[in-house]
Design an enzyme around this catalytic site. Sequence first.
Site, PDB file in Angstrom:
ATOM      1  N   GLU A 183       2.913 -12.126   9.116  1.00  0.00           N
ATOM      2  CA  GLU A 183       2.683 -11.352   7.902  1.00  0.00           C
ATOM      3  C   GLU A 183       3.804 -10.353   7.601  1.00  0.00           C
ATOM      4  O   GLU A 183       3.657  -9.480   6.760  1.00  0.00           O
ATOM      5  CB  GLU A 183       1.350 -10.613   8.015  1.00  0.00           C
ATOM      6  N   HIS A 258      -3.899  -5.695   7.327  1.00  0.00           N
ATOM      7  CA  HIS A 258      -2.576  -5.508   7.924  1.00  0.00           C
ATOM      8  C   HIS A 258      -2.562  -4.174   8.661  1.00  0.00           C
ATOM      9  O   HIS A 258      -3.272  -3.236   8.281  1.00  0.00           O
ATOM     10  CB  HIS A 258      -1.472  -5.502   6.856  1.00  0.00           C
ATOM     11  N   CYS A 380       2.956  -0.784   0.894  1.00  0.00           N
ATOM     12  CA  CYS A 380       2.915  -2.240   0.682  1.00  0.00           C
ATOM     13  C   CYS A 380       4.019  -2.696  -0.265  1.00  0.00           C
ATOM     14  O   CYS A 380       4.495  -3.825  -0.179  1.00  0.00           O
ATOM     15  CB  CYS A 380       1.566  -2.652   0.096  1.00  0.00           C
TER      16      CYS A 380
END
Length: 460
Positions: A183, A258, A380
């Site tokens: 990720e 995450h 992000c």
Amino acid sequence: MNTVDNMNTQDVREVNFDGLIGPTHNYSGLSFGNLASARNAQLCSNPQAAALQGLAKMRRLLTQGYTQGFMPPQQRPQLETMRQLGFTGSDQQIINQLYKRNPRLLSMVYSASPMWAANAATVTPSTDSGDGLVHFTPANLLTTPHRAMEAQATTHSLRTIFNNAKHFKVHAPLPSNNLFADEGAANHSRLCQHYGKRGIAMFAYGRDGIDSGDQPSRFPARQTRLASEAVARSHGVNDDYALFCRQHPVAIDTGAFHNDVVAVANGPVLFFHQLAFATDDFATIKQQLAEQFAFMPLSVNHKDVPLEDAIKSYLFNSQLLAAPNGDMTKMHLIAPSECAENTAVSRYLNTLVQDEKQPIRTIEFVDVRESMSNGGGPACLRLRVVLNEQQRAAVNPAFMLTDAKITALEQWVKKHYRDKLLPDDLADPSFYTESLEALNALTDLLQLESFYPFQQTSTL
């Protein structure tokens, strides 16, 4: 010894490359385990506001003296995957088929999720790599189908931005295999005393890969340890400077899909929630970090900020910045405005800045509500890349920002982006044309030729 170990620490900066939010920004609820994505699914989005909010954040950092770059939006709709699945005809014919047969697939090919550049890749600076190059491994993002489509285009973007082989190496993504689910930087932190000194790469993972161990029961663990180990190995990171820490299953099940939803690091500081990491694992990690430099863990107790509040407000998805000159004793936190509106989080932050034993001296709240509504905060939206002066000069200048370029991008957004977008609008033939015309105009603005696949086959 790595030849760049002794470089002037004042010559090295952390550069943020933010994802430029694309014209197809919509709320489709495609990300299982992302509570905000699910909560706002099928609501009306505002692509224009989303992009302008992102650019405003970039301008803030630039104005404050930080070096700022960006990553371009990817081409959407991405129909090559649908052709591989047997859909035939023109682009518009395939869009019509998807709308009639499976609207969720239509949402998938129109997803603007590449905006969250923290998932674009894992980055190792030249101080930490085996060959003195800056290394990038694009994330395969295979856990979620709409994001798994990004890897090839992300690789192309990174190789266009960091296009000097004397300084940069962009690897291929890891194999698309569940054992190597990756990720990107959203599960990776770099800790160091100064940017120009060798750092410690701390990889957070949710499952080993082969031996699943203690797994979350509600939502999937996206990152595997095997993937993190493969990235560290391919970047030439010395085993003594790579640490692997398991995410707490409770954090994942609460909505921390995450690790950057519950932890953020910069320099010697790790700012994290008490339930971010598996306890036994993390005790060893803290000891190893303390042996390397003046490590400063800032743990937020669950009693002070319940995990649910931390995740809802995206407290730890803030950008933790050193001062523009690299001073790690005067750090700056850029937090989403939702943190100021959450009672427990706001109270905690007020107490934090009064504590002069820790280096976070200022907190700034930014409005990125369009991104937040889809499950992505300030952190992000950016990929962090530590670069020295020569490396900064080697970056493709089309993707480095100035005040004038931000103004030009804002004007481009206002001209080409809709201010309202509903799920059914994705089937509108004019929206398909608008989306590609916007990207075509962007490449004209940046003086890039044939950057997008449609530009190599279309006369648009």
